[in-house]
Design an enzyme around this catalytic site. Structure first.
Site, PDB file in Angstrom:
ATOM      1  N   LYS A  23     -11.809  18.422  -4.832  1.00  0.00           N
ATOM      2  CA  LYS A  23     -10.950  17.949  -3.744  1.00  0.00           C
ATOM      3  C   LYS A  23      -9.636  17.418  -4.302  1.00  0.00           C
ATOM      4  CE  LYS A  23      -9.154  14.530  -1.097  1.00  0.00           C
ATOM      5  NZ  LYS A  23      -8.373  13.328  -1.478  1.00  0.00           N
ATOM      6  N   ASP A  54       0.879  -1.153   0.000  1.00  0.00           N
ATOM      7  CA  ASP A  54       0.000   0.000   0.000  1.00  0.00           C
ATOM      8  C   ASP A  54       0.927   1.218   0.000  1.00  0.00           C
ATOM      9  OD1 ASP A  54      -2.384   1.554   0.311  1.00  0.00           O
ATOM     10  OD2 ASP A  54      -1.895   1.771   2.426  1.00  0.00           O
ATOM     11  N   LEU A  55       0.392   2.362  -0.349  1.00  0.00           N
ATOM     12  CA  LEU A  55       1.228   3.564  -0.451  1.00  0.00           C
ATOM     13  C   LEU A  55       1.174   4.423   0.802  1.00  0.00           C
ATOM     14  CD1 LEU A  55       3.030   5.418  -2.178  1.00  0.00           C
ATOM     15  CD2 LEU A  55       0.933   6.408  -3.142  1.00  0.00           C
ATOM     16  N   ASP A  56       0.028   5.009   1.050  1.00  0.00           N
ATOM     17  CA  ASP A  56      -0.106   5.966   2.149  1.00  0.00           C
ATOM     18  C   ASP A  56      -0.064   5.272   3.498  1.00  0.00           C
ATOM     19  OD1 ASP A  56      -0.463   8.401   3.398  1.00  0.00           O
ATOM     20  OD2 ASP A  56      -2.635   8.205   3.420  1.00  0.00           O
ATOM     21  N   TRP A  66      -9.924  17.395   2.150  1.00  0.00           N
ATOM     22  CA  TRP A  66     -11.292  17.038   2.520  1.00  0.00           C
ATOM     23  C   TRP A  66     -11.873  18.067   3.487  1.00  0.00           C
ATOM     24  CZ3 TRP A  66     -13.714  14.323  -0.661  1.00  0.00           C
ATOM     25  CH2 TRP A  66     -13.276  13.121  -1.182  1.00  0.00           C
ATOM     26  N   GLU A  90       0.455  -3.306   4.723  1.00  0.00           N
ATOM     27  CA  GLU A  90      -0.707  -2.430   4.848  1.00  0.00           C
ATOM     28  C   GLU A  90      -0.778  -1.756   6.216  1.00  0.00           C
ATOM     29  OE1 GLU A  90      -3.370  -0.981   3.929  1.00  0.00           O
ATOM     30  OE2 GLU A  90      -3.789  -1.643   1.893  1.00  0.00           O
ATOM     31  N   ASP A  91      -1.298  -0.531   6.239  1.00  0.00           N
ATOM     32  CA  ASP A  91      -1.495   0.158   7.515  1.00  0.00           C
ATOM     33  C   ASP A  91      -2.963   0.296   7.881  1.00  0.00           C
ATOM     34  OD1 ASP A  91      -2.111   2.171   5.540  1.00  0.00           O
ATOM     35  OD2 ASP A  91      -1.886   3.680   7.111  1.00  0.00           O
ATOM     36  N   LYS A 139      -5.523   7.343  -6.957  1.00  0.00           N
ATOM     37  CA  LYS A 139      -5.395   7.541  -8.398  1.00  0.00           C
ATOM     38  C   LYS A 139      -4.216   8.458  -8.720  1.00  0.00           C
ATOM     39  CE  LYS A 139     -10.225   6.727  -9.639  1.00  0.00           C
ATOM     40  NZ  LYS A 139     -11.415   7.234 -10.363  1.00  0.00           N
ATOM     41  N   ASN A 140      -3.517   8.889  -7.675  1.00  0.00           N
ATOM     42  CA  ASN A 140      -2.370   9.782  -7.854  1.00  0.00           C
ATOM     43  C   ASN A 140      -1.055   9.120  -7.460  1.00  0.00           C
ATOM     44  OD1 ASN A 140      -3.950  12.264  -8.537  1.00  0.00           O
ATOM     45  ND2 ASN A 140      -4.784  11.904  -6.497  1.00  0.00           N
ATOM     46  N   THR A 159       0.733  10.608   3.215  1.00  0.00           N
ATOM     47  CA  THR A 159      -0.001  11.687   2.542  1.00  0.00           C
ATOM     48  C   THR A 159      -1.341  11.965   3.219  1.00  0.00           C
ATOM     49  OG1 THR A 159      -1.027  10.131   0.980  1.00  0.00           O
ATOM     50  CG2 THR A 159       1.046  11.168   0.302  1.00  0.00           C
ATOM     51  N   LYS A 175     -10.792  -1.600  -1.314  1.00  0.00           N
ATOM     52  CA  LYS A 175     -10.521  -2.470  -0.173  1.00  0.00           C
ATOM     53  C   LYS A 175     -11.656  -2.276   0.831  1.00  0.00           C
ATOM     54  CE  LYS A 175      -5.649  -1.299  -0.886  1.00  0.00           C
ATOM     55  NZ  LYS A 175      -4.497  -0.526  -0.362  1.00  0.00           N
ATOM     56  N   LYS A 227      -9.036   5.678   5.557  1.00  0.00           N
ATOM     57  CA  LYS A 227      -7.832   4.974   5.136  1.00  0.00           C
ATOM     58  C   LYS A 227      -8.192   3.809   4.213  1.00  0.00           C
ATOM     59  CE  LYS A 227      -4.372   5.787   8.736  1.00  0.00           C
ATOM     60  NZ  LYS A 227      -3.519   5.135   9.754  1.00  0.00           N
ATOM     61  N   SER A 258      -2.566   0.318  -4.431  1.00  0.00           N
ATOM     62  CA  SER A 258      -3.123   1.469  -3.731  1.00  0.00           C
ATOM     63  C   SER A 258      -4.441   1.929  -4.330  1.00  0.00           C
ATOM     64  CB  SER A 258      -2.119   2.632  -3.785  1.00  0.00           C
ATOM     65  OG  SER A 258      -2.683   3.827  -3.301  1.00  0.00           O
ATOM     66  N   ALA A 259      -5.317   2.429  -3.472  1.00  0.00           N
ATOM     67  CA  ALA A 259      -6.592   2.973  -3.933  1.00  0.00           C
ATOM     68  C   ALA A 259      -6.417   4.344  -4.571  1.00  0.00           C
ATOM     69  CB  ALA A 259      -7.573   3.078  -2.764  1.00  0.00           C
TER      70      ALA A 259
END
Length: 228
Positions: free
Chosen positions: A89, A22-24, A38, A182-183, A130-131, A30, A158, A58, A127-128
């Site tokens: 956003k 996972d990324l974040d 948000w 994953e976090d 899109k960036n 981020t 997820k 998350k 990762s979810a």
């Protein structure tokens, strides 16, 4: 702590050949940028958005996150309006992450990715976001990954395992040959539902479904993966 970690890892017997990240919250953080964007959006609609609520987003897609925020604010919008709000956003969020630097990579990330890459493990991002591409580029992490699966390539969020199963497929490995880092609770659940091992990054009391839980990638070595 170290002995406990060794004990957790020694209980896992499958041969791991691929690592899905996972990324974040795992490689970079981020969450603060998501929160600011948000919160700004919620404020424009006349209500506030808290850090505690942000924690509940998350691993959740942008569309689902927006739906949750609107529900918290008691605001109803048409599908067209939702698309416009999500886009707004995202524009604020992208503006912030384009200013990210390698200094924002979480402790131990570069050393761990370097070590497992040299050891021959295949790596994919799951990762979810899109960036993801922008973030990996700005933080100088993109070159570590053989495949990148993000919100542009999957339709289910997820805890559905789609993002990780897609990563395993692209890498050419079966699910039981993969370990997910994953976090988020939803991410750990996605890994387990996909038939993969899961290493949780965070608190064991929160990520109780994970096979192993550590506070960060700086607590892991290649030897740990060899014992999975």
């Amino acid at each position: 702590m170290q002995e406990n970690l060794k004990s957790q890892i020694s209980d896992l017997k499958s041969q791991i050949k691929a690592c899905l990240f996972d990324l974040d919250g795992v490689l970079v953080d981020t969450a603060v940028y998501h929160y600011k964007a948000w919160k700004r959006l919620a404020n424009t609609m006349g209500f506030d958005f808290t850090e505690e609520q942000n924690e509940q987003l998350k691993g959740v897609s942008r569309v689902e996150s927006l739906n949750k925020i609107l529900a918290w604010g008691g605001v109803e919008k048409t599908d067209t309006e939702k698309e416009e709000l999500a886009s707004l956003k995202n524009s604020w969020y992208v503006d912030m992450i384009t200013k990210m630097t390698p200094a924002e990579v979480l402790p131990g990330t570069v050393d761990f990715l370097t070590a497992i890459h040299k050891a021959g493990y295949k790596l994919a991002l799951g990762s979810a976001s899109k960036n993801s591409g922008i973030i990996l580029e700005k933080t100088d992490l993109a070159h570590f990954f053989d495949e990148i699966v993000d919100g542009n390539m999957v339709t289910k969020s997820k805890p559905d395992p789609e993002v990780f199963l897609k990563g395993a497929e692209l890498l050419g490995f079966k699910p039981d040959e993969c370990v997910v880092f994953e976090d988020a609770v939803a991410g750990v659940e996605a890994a387990k539902r996909g038939g993969m091992k899961a290493i949780g990054i965070g608190e064991k009391s929160v990520l109780s479904q994970a096979d192993v839980v550590v506070s960060g990638l700086d607590k892991l070595t290649v030897k740990d993966l060899e014992n999975l």
